[in-house]
Design a protein around this motif. Structure first.
Motif, PDB file in Angstrom:
ATOM      1  N   GLN A 166     -12.944 -38.845  21.996  1.00  0.00           N
ATOM      2  CA  GLN A 166     -14.336 -39.120  21.651  1.00  0.00           C
ATOM      3  C   GLN A 166     -14.718 -40.402  22.381  1.00  0.00           C
ATOM      4  N   ARG A 204     -25.250 -33.059  22.044  1.00  0.00           N
ATOM      5  CA  ARG A 204     -23.895 -33.519  22.354  1.00  0.00           C
ATOM      6  C   ARG A 204     -23.676 -33.520  23.854  1.00  0.00           C
ATOM      7  N   GLN A 231     -20.631 -41.453  20.123  1.00  0.00           N
ATOM      8  CA  GLN A 231     -21.093 -40.516  19.102  1.00  0.00           C
ATOM      9  C   GLN A 231     -21.650 -39.275  19.788  1.00  0.00           C
ATOM     10  N   ASN A 232     -21.089 -38.122  19.480  1.00  0.00           N
ATOM     11  CA  ASN A 232     -21.501 -36.820  20.023  1.00  0.00           C
ATOM     12  C   ASN A 232     -21.197 -36.635  21.506  1.00  0.00           C
ATOM     13  N   PHE A 236     -17.816 -36.178  23.996  1.00  0.00           N
ATOM     14  CA  PHE A 236     -16.367 -35.993  24.007  1.00  0.00           C
ATOM     15  C   PHE A 236     -15.881 -35.679  25.417  1.00  0.00           C
TER      16      PHE A 236
END
Length: 64
Positions: free
Chosen positions: A51, A39, A54-55, A57
């Motif tokens: 977000q 992440r 994907q992964n 943030f």
């Protein structure tokens, strides 16, 4: 970068009050280059948790 076992978490700090997908090129490169990428986190001076991919943030610095 932080490692736990074989997993990598990358952290990037930005002074900006806003972040977007265009601001995470380095994290996206690492995500594509390493199979151990788990992440990514962008710490910034805004007010929202977002977000960005994907992964990956974005989180305000005061929430960390």
């Amino acid at each position: 970068m932080l490692e736990k076992g074989r997993s990598i978490m990358a952290v990037e700090v930005k002074l900006a009050k806003t972040v977007s997908v265009g601001d995470i090129e380095n994290l996206l490169f690492l995500k594509d280059a390493s199979r151990h990428f788990a992440r990514g986190l962008v710490v910034y001076s805004g007010t929202e948790i977002k977000q960005l991919s994907q992964n990956i943030f974005a989180m305000p610095w005061f929430a960390v």
